[in-house]
Motif scaffolding. Structure first.
Motif, PDB file in Angstrom:
ATOM      1  N   GLY A   9      43.837  35.897  68.208  1.00 27.46           N
ATOM      2  CA  GLY A   9      43.870  36.708  69.737  1.00 27.46           C
ATOM      3  C   GLY A   9      44.857  37.748  69.674  1.00 27.46           C
ATOM      4  N   SER A  10      45.952  37.625  69.005  1.00 25.02           N
ATOM      5  CA  SER A  10      46.883  38.988  68.941  1.00 25.02           C
ATOM      6  C   SER A  10      46.649  39.837  68.293  1.00 25.02           C
ATOM      7  N   LEU A  11      45.824  39.680  67.119  1.00 24.50           N
ATOM      8  CA  LEU A  11      45.345  40.532  66.162  1.00 24.50           C
ATOM      9  C   LEU A  11      44.133  41.569  66.965  1.00 24.50           C
ATOM     10  N   ALA A  12      43.303  40.633  67.866  1.00 21.51           N
ATOM     11  CA  ALA A  12      41.946  41.219  68.340  1.00 21.51           C
ATOM     12  C   ALA A  12      42.548  42.089  69.627  1.00 21.51           C
ATOM     13  N   ALA A  13      43.661  41.905  70.057  1.00 23.50           N
ATOM     14  CA  ALA A  13      44.278  42.991  71.166  1.00 23.50           C
ATOM     15  C   ALA A  13      44.651  44.179  70.582  1.00 23.50           C
ATOM     16  N   SER A  14      44.973  44.171  69.414  1.00 22.75           N
ATOM     17  CA  SER A  14      45.676  45.366  68.516  1.00 22.75           C
ATOM     18  C   SER A  14      44.325  46.366  68.025  1.00 22.75           C
ATOM     19  N   PRO A  15      44.725  47.630  67.977  1.00 25.00           N
ATOM     20  CA  PRO A  15      43.772  48.705  67.743  1.00 25.00           C
ATOM     21  C   PRO A  15      42.717  48.495  66.499  1.00 25.00           C
ATOM     22  N   ILE A  17      41.353  45.927  65.328  1.00 22.40           N
ATOM     23  CA  ILE A  17      40.265  45.060  65.558  1.00 22.40           C
ATOM     24  C   ILE A  17      38.964  45.912  65.777  1.00 22.40           C
ATOM     25  N   TYR A  18      39.014  46.957  66.567  1.00 23.00           N
ATOM     26  CA  TYR A  18      38.088  48.109  66.998  1.00 23.00           C
ATOM     27  C   TYR A  18      37.535  48.633  65.372  1.00 23.00           C
ATOM     28  N   GLY A  19      38.420  49.086  64.790  1.00 22.64           N
ATOM     29  CA  GLY A  19      38.168  49.811  63.318  1.00 22.64           C
ATOM     30  C   GLY A  19      37.364  48.736  62.676  1.00 22.64           C
ATOM     31  N   LEU A  59      35.393  45.088  77.233  1.00 21.53           N
ATOM     32  CA  LEU A  59      34.339  46.100  77.558  1.00 21.53           C
ATOM     33  C   LEU A  59      34.581  46.965  76.187  1.00 21.53           C
ATOM     34  N   SER A  60      35.924  47.373  75.660  1.00 17.44           N
ATOM     35  CA  SER A  60      36.089  48.224  74.590  1.00 17.44           C
ATOM     36  C   SER A  60      35.382  47.660  73.349  1.00 17.44           C
ATOM     37  N   LEU A  61      35.289  46.210  73.248  1.00 18.13           N
ATOM     38  CA  LEU A  61      34.677  45.678  71.968  1.00 18.13           C
ATOM     39  C   LEU A  61      33.298  45.926  72.175  1.00 18.13           C
ATOM     40  N   THR A  62      32.832  45.626  73.403  1.00 17.19           N
ATOM     41  CA  THR A  62      31.361  45.953  73.527  1.00 17.19           C
ATOM     42  C   THR A  62      30.891  47.389  73.195  1.00 17.19           C
ATOM     43  N   LEU A  63      31.760  48.421  73.677  1.00 14.52           N
ATOM     44  CA  LEU A  63      31.198  49.841  73.576  1.00 14.52           C
ATOM     45  C   LEU A  63      31.454  50.121  72.102  1.00 14.52           C
ATOM     46  N   CYS A  64      32.525  49.445  71.459  1.00 13.62           N
ATOM     47  CA  CYS A  64      32.704  49.660  70.138  1.00 13.62           C
ATOM     48  C   CYS A  64      31.654  49.383  69.249  1.00 13.62           C
ATOM     49  N   ALA A  65      31.222  48.024  69.413  1.00 14.40           N
ATOM     50  CA  ALA A  65      30.113  47.527  68.722  1.00 14.40           C
ATOM     51  C   ALA A  65      28.866  48.241  68.837  1.00 14.40           C
ATOM     52  N   ALA A  66      28.654  48.739  70.189  1.00  9.02           N
ATOM     53  CA  ALA A  66      27.287  49.027  70.451  1.00  9.02           C
ATOM     54  C   ALA A  66      27.108  50.623  69.705  1.00  9.02           C
ATOM     55  N   THR A  67      28.561  51.209  69.899  1.00 11.35           N
ATOM     56  CA  THR A  67      28.341  52.623  69.381  1.00 11.35           C
ATOM     57  C   THR A  67      28.170  52.659  67.763  1.00 11.35           C
ATOM     58  N   ALA A  68      28.858  51.853  67.133  1.00  7.76           N
ATOM     59  CA  ALA A  68      28.856  51.738  65.670  1.00  7.76           C
ATOM     60  C   ALA A  68      27.478  51.361  65.341  1.00  7.76           C
ATOM     61  N   SER A  69      26.565  50.658  66.259  1.00  6.27           N
ATOM     62  CA  SER A  69      25.170  50.101  65.732  1.00  6.27           C
ATOM     63  C   SER A  69      24.501  51.263  65.926  1.00  6.27           C
ATOM     64  N   VAL A  70      24.652  52.233  66.898  1.00  6.99           N
ATOM     65  CA  VAL A  70      23.771  53.360  66.953  1.00  6.99           C
ATOM     66  C   VAL A  70      23.982  54.314  65.993  1.00  6.99           C
ATOM     67  N   LEU A  71      25.360  54.614  65.688  1.00  6.60           N
ATOM     68  CA  LEU A  71      25.700  55.484  64.458  1.00  6.60           C
ATOM     69  C   LEU A  71      25.113  54.989  63.153  1.00  6.60           C
ATOM     70  N   GLY A  72      25.157  53.877  62.830  1.00  2.00           N
ATOM     71  CA  GLY A  72      24.636  53.129  61.611  1.00  2.00           C
ATOM     72  C   GLY A  72      23.218  53.319  61.639  1.00  2.00           C
TER      73      GLY A  72
END
Length: 200
Positions: A9-15, A17-19, A59-72
């Motif tokens: 959880g502490s790692l998931a709250a850090s930047p 995880i999005y990368g 919300l950030s996690l959702t947008l991150c995963a969705a954006t990466a999916s489209v870019l891929g």
């Protein structure tokens, strides 16, 4: 076990995880065995174990995963577009890929892209759709909006599974296992529908 989830959880709250999520989701169009869905669910489960102040990270996690999916999808689409004859020959050697390409072409020609959305949930379906769309030189304006809807649908579903699973059953390996089972079930259902060619 609780300490393990607190650590995640502490790692998931850090930047970082999005990368990690973005890289995994982007690359799994080329390497479908990458556990991008597992990573998204684990991050959402860990976020659910945190405080209310961490909820916006969902919300950030959702947008991150969705954006990466489209870019891929876009990268695979463009590579296949420029790959020309080599990609076309590779698809022609596989009856399943040829059928998938024909169904995709028919769906896009009718103005419908449910096949693109369903394929995002099916194992390796995203790869087949993106490469076939590019190899067949389907117009980007016909493909990318459906890719965006597919990426957002998949990301929302995956994050919701991890988050609400943890809310209902606690931040445990059982909750994560149930969430992963639900993601696998969605993939099996999507595979069945894609093979039947039902989406319009």
């Amino acid at each position: 076990m609780l300490e393990s989830f607190e650590s995640v959880g502490s790692l998931a709250a850090s930047p970082w995880i999005y990368g990690a999520v973005a890289l995994s989701v982007l690359l799994d169009v080329f390497v479908p065995v990458l556990p991008s869905g597992v990573l998204v669910i684990m991050a959402a489960t860990a976020a659910a174990a945190g405080t209310a102040a961490e909820v916006p990270d969902i919300l950030s996690l959702t947008l991150c995963a969705a954006t990466a999916s489209v870019l891929g999808d876009l990268v695979a689409y463009r590579l296949a577009w420029h790959g020309g004859d080599r990609v076309t020959r590779a698809i022609a050697r596989s009856r399943r890929l040829t059928i998938a390409q024909e169904r995709l072409g028919a769906a896009l020609a009718r103005g419908g892209g449910a096949l693109v959305v369903l394929a995002r949930f099916a194992p390796a379906g995203r790869s087949v759709v993106s490469f076939c769309a590019g190899a067949a030189h389907r117009r980007a304006r016909d493909f990318l909006p459906w890719s965006a809807l597919a990426g957002l649908s998949w990301a929302t579903y995956s994050v919701a599974l991890g988050y609400f699973g943890a809310q209902w059953m606690g931040a445990s390996w059982l909750a994560t296992g149930v969430s992963l089972g639900a993601l696998a079930a969605a993939g099996a259902g999507a595979t069945y529908l894609v093979r039947r060619g039902q989406p319009a």
